[in-house]
Design an enzyme around this catalytic site. Structure first.
Site, short mmCIF file in Angstrom:
data_model
loop_
_atom_site.label_atom_id
_atom_site.label_comp_id
_atom_site.label_asym_id
_atom_site.label_seq_id
_atom_site.Cartn_x
_atom_site.Cartn_y
_atom_site.Cartn_z
N SER A 16 -41.84 1.22 -122.26
CA SER A 16 -42.54 0.02 -121.81
C SER A 16 -41.56 -1.11 -121.51
O SER A 16 -41.93 -2.10 -120.90
CB SER A 16 -43.51 -0.44 -122.88
N CYS A 79 -40.82 6.38 -125.86
CA CYS A 79 -41.83 5.41 -126.28
C CYS A 79 -42.91 6.18 -127.03
O CYS A 79 -43.52 7.11 -126.48
CB CYS A 79 -42.41 4.76 -125.02
N GLU A 157 -37.99 -7.74 -126.37
CA GLU A 157 -37.93 -7.91 -124.91
C GLU A 157 -37.21 -9.21 -124.53
O GLU A 157 -36.57 -9.29 -123.48
CB GLU A 157 -39.35 -7.91 -124.31
N CYS A 189 -41.80 2.72 -133.47
CA CYS A 189 -41.78 2.17 -132.11
C CYS A 189 -40.31 2.02 -131.75
O CYS A 189 -39.50 1.57 -132.59
CB CYS A 189 -42.46 0.80 -132.11
N HIS A 191 -38.70 0.02 -130.03
CA HIS A 191 -38.12 -1.33 -130.03
C HIS A 191 -37.59 -1.70 -131.44
O HIS A 191 -36.69 -2.54 -131.56
CB HIS A 191 -39.17 -2.37 -129.64
N1 DGL Z 1 -41.37 1.06 -127.46
C1 DGL Z 1 -42.69 1.54 -127.45
C2 DGL Z 1 -43.03 2.49 -128.56
O1 DGL Z 1 -42.16 3.22 -128.99
C3 DGL Z 1 -43.81 0.69 -126.94
C4 DGL Z 1 -43.96 -0.66 -127.45
C5 DGL Z 1 -44.97 -1.46 -126.68
O2 DGL Z 1 -44.74 -1.69 -125.50
O3 DGL Z 1 -45.99 -1.85 -127.26
O4 DGL Z 1 -44.13 2.56 -129.01
#
Ligand code: DGL
Length: 277
Positions: A16, A79, A157, A189, A191
């Site tokens: 994402s 992701c 982000e 996640c 991120h």
């Molecule tokens: N990085 C993503 C994940 O592993 C998505 C995070 C998002 O855009 O909500 O879930």
């Protein structure tokens, strides 16, 4: 334009936004001779609050783009949220190996001593049928406490990995896990590994933090080997980043701050926002 992929074609990776770079770094070190093309769908981040249908549409758009422009030989869904929403649909539509990812509940269940495991992930991942199935398979004999990390993706982000607002959000999400006795926290996640230092400031050094990037890279290497698709290049591959973040300079700056692998050549291309969503 590319139509036929070969073993020297690139590997496509998407998320994402910039979170999947936490997976990309493991792929780059496990498979240094591969060309890697990473698509950050930052204009549409976060995925975690979007419907599975919307995420599937974005995933198709990105896969089409990577196939059309790079003839990718394989696709990594870096992701957890997009994997839960779309990996099966992607596998039905495209005839290339597709590697997805899921929160590391299985290794956490094996690692925990207290029997209490925390899972920090997006609400999309936590609400998904895939996550329910994961708990059913590996969470039966442990206590799993889930926590949605609202707002954390947006911090990453922005390239904001520390500071008051990051600390405040993390404290709000981690304190309840600590109070309930977790000794292992799954970063569910992609991120979140970028927030590991900020997380450590709150949980200390005795709690295990588990992420999945290295396991995804191993799985990818295995799948490429099975399909005879490992690169035959002698030299190191290169890395191309695409981002559809409206502010291209900001996107490039954030990527440069997260992509800290020494000696890896990379280039950046800003993308216009397109697709149906
Ligand atoms: N990085 C993503 C994940 O592993 C998505 C995070 C998002 O855009 O909500 O879930």
């Amino acid at each position: 334009m590319h139509s036929v992929s070969t073993s020297n074609s690139a590997i496509g990776i998407f998320d994402s936004g910039v979170g999947g770079i936490s997976v990309l770094r493991h792929i780059c070190s496990a498979l240094p001779a591969e060309n890697l093309v990473y698509y950050a769908d930052s204009h549409f981040a976060p995925y975690g609050t979007k419907s599975p249908e919307t995420i599937a549409e974005r995933s198709f758009y990105i896969a089409d783009f990577l196939i059309r422009h790079h003839g990718i030989k394989t696709l990594v869904v870096a992701c957890n949220t997009a994997t839960a929403a779309a990996v099966e649909l992607l596998r039905q539509r495209y005839h290339i190996p597709i590697v997805g990812m899921e929160p590391a509940v299985k290794p956490a269940a094996q690692a925990t001593k207290t029997g209490v495991v925390g899972v920090l992930a997006t609400s999309g991942t936590l609400k998904s049928a895939q996550f329910a199935a994961l708990l059913e398979s590996y969470g039966q004999h442990i206590q799993v406490i889930t926590q949605a990390g609202h707002g954390l993706v947006e911090c990453v982000e922005r390239g904001e990995l520390s500071g008051e607002s990051v600390h405040g959000l993390l404290k709000q999400y981690l304190d309840p896990l600590l109070i309930q006795g977790v000794d292992t926290i799954v970063l569910g996640c992609t991120h979140y590994p970028f927030l590991s230092s900020a997380i450590r400031e709150i949980v200390g050094n005795d709690i295990a933090l588990i992420e999945t990037g290295a396991a995804v890279a191993r799985q990818l290497k295995k799948r490429l080997g099975e399909h005879g698709l490992l690169s035959r290049r002698d030299a190191d591959g290169d890395i191309t980043f695409y981002s559809n973040e409206a502010d291209a300079l900001k996107a490039e700056r954030v990527i440069a701050s997260l992509w800290t692998e020494p000696g890896c050549k990379w280039k950046f291309f800003a993308q216009e926002v397109s697709g149906n969503v």
